[in-house]
Design a protein around this motif. Structure first.
Motif, PDB file in Angstrom:
ATOM      1  N   LEU A 152       0.854  -1.173   0.000  1.00  0.00           N
ATOM      2  CA  LEU A 152       0.000   0.000   0.000  1.00  0.00           C
ATOM      3  C   LEU A 152       0.898   1.233   0.000  1.00  0.00           C
ATOM      4  O   LEU A 152       1.516   1.570   1.005  1.00  0.00           O
ATOM      5  N   GLY A 153       0.987   1.890  -1.150  1.00  0.00           N
ATOM      6  CA  GLY A 153       1.902   3.019  -1.260  1.00  0.00           C
ATOM      7  C   GLY A 153       3.333   2.580  -0.994  1.00  0.00           C
ATOM      8  O   GLY A 153       3.831   1.629  -1.600  1.00  0.00           O
ATOM      9  N   PHE A 154       4.002   3.268  -0.050  1.00  0.00           N
ATOM     10  CA  PHE A 154       5.378   2.905   0.299  1.00  0.00           C
ATOM     11  C   PHE A 154       5.439   1.738   1.289  1.00  0.00           C
ATOM     12  O   PHE A 154       6.531   1.264   1.620  1.00  0.00           O
ATOM     13  N   LEU A 155       4.297   1.275   1.755  1.00  0.00           N
ATOM     14  CA  LEU A 155       4.249   0.154   2.699  1.00  0.00           C
ATOM     15  C   LEU A 155       4.324  -1.146   1.902  1.00  0.00           C
ATOM     16  O   LEU A 155       3.310  -1.669   1.437  1.00  0.00           O
ATOM     17  N   ILE A 156       5.538  -1.659   1.733  1.00  0.00           N
ATOM     18  CA  ILE A 156       5.774  -2.822   0.879  1.00  0.00           C
ATOM     19  C   ILE A 156       5.812  -4.092   1.729  1.00  0.00           C
ATOM     20  O   ILE A 156       6.502  -4.144   2.760  1.00  0.00           O
ATOM     21  N   LEU A 157       5.063  -5.100   1.314  1.00  0.00           N
ATOM     22  CA  LEU A 157       5.109  -6.389   2.002  1.00  0.00           C
ATOM     23  C   LEU A 157       6.537  -6.933   1.979  1.00  0.00           C
ATOM     24  O   LEU A 157       7.203  -6.911   0.950  1.00  0.00           O
ATOM     25  N   GLY A 158       6.993  -7.412   3.132  1.00  0.00           N
ATOM     26  CA  GLY A 158       8.358  -7.916   3.253  1.00  0.00           C
ATOM     27  C   GLY A 158       9.329  -6.890   3.793  1.00  0.00           C
ATOM     28  O   GLY A 158      10.456  -7.239   4.175  1.00  0.00           O
ATOM     29  N   ALA A 159       8.930  -5.605   3.837  1.00  0.00           N
ATOM     30  CA  ALA A 159       9.810  -4.571   4.373  1.00  0.00           C
ATOM     31  C   ALA A 159       9.988  -4.766   5.875  1.00  0.00           C
ATOM     32  O   ALA A 159       9.134  -5.337   6.562  1.00  0.00           O
ATOM     33  N   SER A 160      11.092  -4.271   6.403  1.00  0.00           N
ATOM     34  CA  SER A 160      11.399  -4.470   7.809  1.00  0.00           C
ATOM     35  C   SER A 160      10.589  -3.526   8.689  1.00  0.00           C
ATOM     36  O   SER A 160      10.184  -2.431   8.270  1.00  0.00           O
ATOM     37  N   LEU A 161      10.368  -3.961   9.918  1.00  0.00           N
ATOM     38  CA  LEU A 161       9.687  -3.128  10.895  1.00  0.00           C
ATOM     39  C   LEU A 161      10.451  -1.822  11.107  1.00  0.00           C
ATOM     40  O   LEU A 161       9.841  -0.751  11.237  1.00  0.00           O
ATOM     41  N   HIS A 162      11.772  -1.891  11.119  1.00  0.00           N
ATOM     42  CA  HIS A 162      12.591  -0.691  11.316  1.00  0.00           C
ATOM     43  C   HIS A 162      12.367   0.320  10.204  1.00  0.00           C
ATOM     44  O   HIS A 162      12.170   1.517  10.462  1.00  0.00           O
ATOM     45  N   ASP A 163      12.388  -0.126   8.955  1.00  0.00           N
ATOM     46  CA  ASP A 163      12.201   0.786   7.825  1.00  0.00           C
ATOM     47  C   ASP A 163      10.809   1.409   7.833  1.00  0.00           C
ATOM     48  O   ASP A 163      10.648   2.623   7.624  1.00  0.00           O
ATOM     49  N   ILE A 164       9.796   0.584   8.060  1.00  0.00           N
ATOM     50  CA  ILE A 164       8.418   1.076   8.025  1.00  0.00           C
ATOM     51  C   ILE A 164       8.173   2.069   9.162  1.00  0.00           C
ATOM     52  O   ILE A 164       7.641   3.170   8.949  1.00  0.00           O
TER      53      ILE A 164
ATOM     54  N   ARG B  28       9.218  -8.631   9.553  1.00  0.00           N
ATOM     55  CA  ARG B  28       8.924  -8.184   8.190  1.00  0.00           C
ATOM     56  C   ARG B  28       7.413  -8.060   8.003  1.00  0.00           C
ATOM     57  O   ARG B  28       6.637  -8.845   8.549  1.00  0.00           O
ATOM     58  N   LEU B  29       7.016  -7.067   7.225  1.00  0.00           N
ATOM     59  CA  LEU B  29       5.593  -6.785   7.022  1.00  0.00           C
ATOM     60  C   LEU B  29       4.931  -7.928   6.262  1.00  0.00           C
ATOM     61  O   LEU B  29       5.342  -8.279   5.157  1.00  0.00           O
ATOM     62  N   ARG B  30       3.887  -8.496   6.875  1.00  0.00           N
ATOM     63  CA  ARG B  30       3.199  -9.645   6.280  1.00  0.00           C
ATOM     64  C   ARG B  30       1.763  -9.350   5.877  1.00  0.00           C
ATOM     65  O   ARG B  30       1.235  -9.983   4.962  1.00  0.00           O
ATOM     66  N   LEU B  31       1.118  -8.397   6.554  1.00  0.00           N
ATOM     67  CA  LEU B  31      -0.301  -8.161   6.307  1.00  0.00           C
ATOM     68  C   LEU B  31      -0.616  -6.690   6.516  1.00  0.00           C
ATOM     69  O   LEU B  31      -0.186  -6.082   7.495  1.00  0.00           O
ATOM     70  N   ILE B  32      -1.372  -6.110   5.582  1.00  0.00           N
ATOM     71  CA  ILE B  32      -1.865  -4.741   5.675  1.00  0.00           C
ATOM     72  C   ILE B  32      -3.385  -4.806   5.724  1.00  0.00           C
ATOM     73  O   ILE B  32      -4.024  -5.394   4.848  1.00  0.00           O
ATOM     74  N   GLU B  33      -3.979  -4.198   6.758  1.00  0.00           N
ATOM     75  CA  GLU B  33      -5.428  -4.227   6.931  1.00  0.00           C
ATOM     76  C   GLU B  33      -5.976  -2.803   6.917  1.00  0.00           C
ATOM     77  O   GLU B  33      -5.516  -1.953   7.681  1.00  0.00           O
TER      78      GLU B  33
ATOM     79  N   CYS C 108       9.540 -14.178   1.927  1.00  0.00           N
ATOM     80  CA  CYS C 108       9.121 -12.882   1.398  1.00  0.00           C
ATOM     81  C   CYS C 108       9.744 -12.652   0.024  1.00  0.00           C
ATOM     82  O   CYS C 108      10.926 -12.964  -0.188  1.00  0.00           O
ATOM     83  N   LEU C 109       8.963 -12.120  -0.894  1.00  0.00           N
ATOM     84  CA  LEU C 109       9.454 -11.857  -2.248  1.00  0.00           C
ATOM     85  C   LEU C 109      10.230 -10.546  -2.323  1.00  0.00           C
ATOM     86  O   LEU C 109      11.157 -10.425  -3.131  1.00  0.00           O
ATOM     87  N   ASN C 110       9.868  -9.583  -1.503  1.00  0.00           N
ATOM     88  CA  ASN C 110      10.501  -8.272  -1.557  1.00  0.00           C
ATOM     89  C   ASN C 110      11.584  -8.155  -0.488  1.00  0.00           C
ATOM     90  O   ASN C 110      11.532  -8.834   0.531  1.00  0.00           O
ATOM     91  N   PRO C 111      12.560  -7.283  -0.699  1.00  0.00           N
ATOM     92  CA  PRO C 111      13.626  -7.098   0.300  1.00  0.00           C
ATOM     93  C   PRO C 111      13.128  -6.386   1.545  1.00  0.00           C
ATOM     94  O   PRO C 111      12.037  -5.793   1.553  1.00  0.00           O
ATOM     95  N   ARG C 112      13.934  -6.417   2.586  1.00  0.00           N
ATOM     96  CA  ARG C 112      13.596  -5.715   3.828  1.00  0.00           C
ATOM     97  C   ARG C 112      13.713  -4.210   3.655  1.00  0.00           C
ATOM     98  O   ARG C 112      12.980  -3.454   4.268  1.00  0.00           O
TER      99      ARG C 112
END
Length: 521
Positions: free
Chosen positions: A15-27, A74-79, A208-212
């Motif tokens: 969702l926008g810059f919120l990419i699945l697989g991204a790290s908690l730190h980055d988000i 790592r980001l797994r789900l966006i609700e 995860c398909l995308n990098p952290r």
């Protein structure tokens, strides 16, 4: 001008810059950098086992929630829970029409949620046809006559309230959801998978398909260093960094130069100059003890190695690098200019201590490398990596979110009974297994017992991160970490930790038996 944040929906990606697989730190870092758009961020976790249960970021002012797995963060789900607080679009088509002006974003408890998109809008304009979904009848405890129908597409799913009396397994779901018995969408989920029914089975464990790193996920960006997936602690001062797509990089303490680090890992995010000598009295005492023992194995952890970590790296902010030119030149024990510093790699999850070569730590007993004696330290006229600090980014700990989580495994190269020496293992289990690994290899029984002794630290004292390091004489209980804490209060009251030492390794342990930081020297 609209004050709504605008985010594009990308099914199966984010969702926008919120990419699945991204790290908690980055988000979390990205969200906190925009307080005018994301004013409230609630972090929820399981205090007893913060690395095993999912970590949840709830943004009530924006109407969505993010779920991360515990071990890798790592980001797994966006609700999407409220469609009226963020302008959402898919292929430039709005999910819900919102007014052009809205009050300043703020949580409004008790305020009814904005209705989501109707089924006809989703089916005819946004997504198109799909297979029948899944119906969940109302729970008995809710005393409700409304069930939920989950309509899935690859990477995205919509939840529609549906009157239970209208439900029939043989009914056409298109006619059913188009009728007055169904309401507009209540929520939306973005995930990695062909359908929600299939994805939820392995949501938090599938690869995860995308990098952290969000920088690596963005297209059109200049070259970024490959991210580190795992740190393999091989013993004898060797740490193998396993990377996502590049070949592993071996950091050999006492040999790897700063130039090697920059070439393989990229330039550090910050440089922290080590200039705190308040604990030098402990170094003098330990030097006398080592001289009397006459053996390296007499001490499970050298005191100067302990206090060189003095977790100055955990005190670092990016502002530390701005004052490098003003650092006062000091003389070390050999009369050389103080050139010691930490290379802070926040996005990799670790720090590297740069200093002059010293005696290497011993290899693990019975390992392949133990057959070869440690190499002598190099000439003292050049700087090398002498320590590496692997940060756990444990929710509720004092340095939470200063670093990306760094996962590690200790490769003792022994029998299978010592498997499970990794960053998710409780320290009580790690300690028991490591004592068995080193059993019979200490210079004395007193040195072996010393591995069970701890030094107590408190990071909450002081007005700034750089002055919050203290040694405590005793252990004082404090209130347990709350499961849910606002971003404005993260890190408060959670700075007391213990330090345990084994040959070549130092463990910083939290009160819940979780390893917050592993130092290799």
């Amino acid at each position: 001008m609209s004050r709504y944040p605008s985010l594009q929906i990308h099914p199966g990606r984010g969702l926008g810059f919120l990419i699945l697989g991204a790290s908690l730190h980055d988000i979390l870092t990205r969200l906190k950098a925009q307080p005018h758009l994301y004013p409230t961020i609630d972090v929820s976790y399981f205090p007893a086992q913060p690395l095993l249960a999912p970590v949840v970021l709830d943004l009530p002012a924006n109407g969505f929630r993010l779920r991360f797995d515990g071990p890798d963060q790592r980001l797994r789900l966006i609700e999407i829970l409220d469609f009226g607080k963020t302008r959402l679009s898919y292929k430039n088509i709005d999910l819900v029409k919102l007014p052009e002006e809205t009050p300043v974003l703020s949580p409004q408890p008790g305020c009814p949620s904005q209705h989501g998109p109707a089924f006809r809008h989703v089916y005819n304009r946004l997504m198109g046809p799909t297979f029948p979904g899944e119906y969940l009848p109302p729970q008995d405890a809710t005393n409700s006559d409304t069930g939920l129908y989950i309509l899935s597409y690859p990477g995205i799913a919509f939840t529609f309230p549906l009157q239970h009396t209208a439900w029939s397994p043989s009914a056409d779901f298109v006619s059913l959801l188009s009728s007055s018995a169904a309401a507009s969408a209540k929520s939306l989920a973005i995930f990695n998978g062909n359908s929600w029914h299939e994805a939820r089975q392995t949501l938090f464990v599938q690869p995860c398909l995308n990098p952290r790193s969000l920088a690596l996920s963005m297209k059109g960006k200049e070259h970024q260093p490959d991210e580190v997936d795992l740190a393999n602690v091989c013993g004898g001062g060797v740490v193998e960094l396993v990377r996502r797509s590049s070949a592993p990089f071996r950091v050999i303490l006492g040999e790897t130069t700063p130039q090697d680090l920059v070439a393989e890992l990229g330039p550090p995010d910050a440089i922290y100059r080590k200039n705190d000598h308040r604990l030098s009295i402990h170094k003098t005492r330990r030097r006398k003890q080592r001289a009397s023992h006459g053996s390296y194995g007499a001490s499970p952890a050298r005191s100067e190695d302990l206090f060189d970590t003095d977790h100055s790296s955990a005190h670092t902010t990016t502002d530390d690098s701005d004052v490098e030119d003003n650092i006062e030149q000091r003389e070390d024990d050999q009369g050389q200019p103080a050139a010691k510093c930490f290379y802070n790699y926040f996005h990799h999850g670790f720090d590297v201590f740069i200093s002059y070569p010293s005696n290497p730590s011993p290899p693990f007993p019975h390992s392949r490398s133990s057959a070869h004696p440690p190499t002598a330290p190099k000439a003292m006229d050049h700087l090398v990596a002498t320590k590496i600090l692997l940060h756990g980014n444990v929710p509720g700990s004092y340095p939470f979110n200063r670093y990306r989580r760094s996962r590690w495994v200790i490769d003792a190269e022994t029998s299978g009974s010592f498997d499970g020496l990794d960053s998710e293992t409780s320290f009580s289990t790690l300690s028991e297994k490591l004592r068995n690994v080193w059993k019979g290899n200490y210079a004395s029984e007193e040195a072996e017992k010393a591995t069970q002794n701890a030094i107590f630290l408190d990071r909450d004292w002081g007005d700034s991160p750089g002055s919050s390091y203290e040694v405590l004489e005793g252990w004082e209980d404090s209130e347990p970490a709350q499961k849910k804490e606002s971003s404005a209060r993260q890190g408060s009251g959670s700075g007391t930790t213990q330090i345990f030492g084994f040959p070549g390794m130092l463990f910083e342990v939290l009160k819940n038996d979780t390893v917050s930081c592993l130092t290799i020297y």
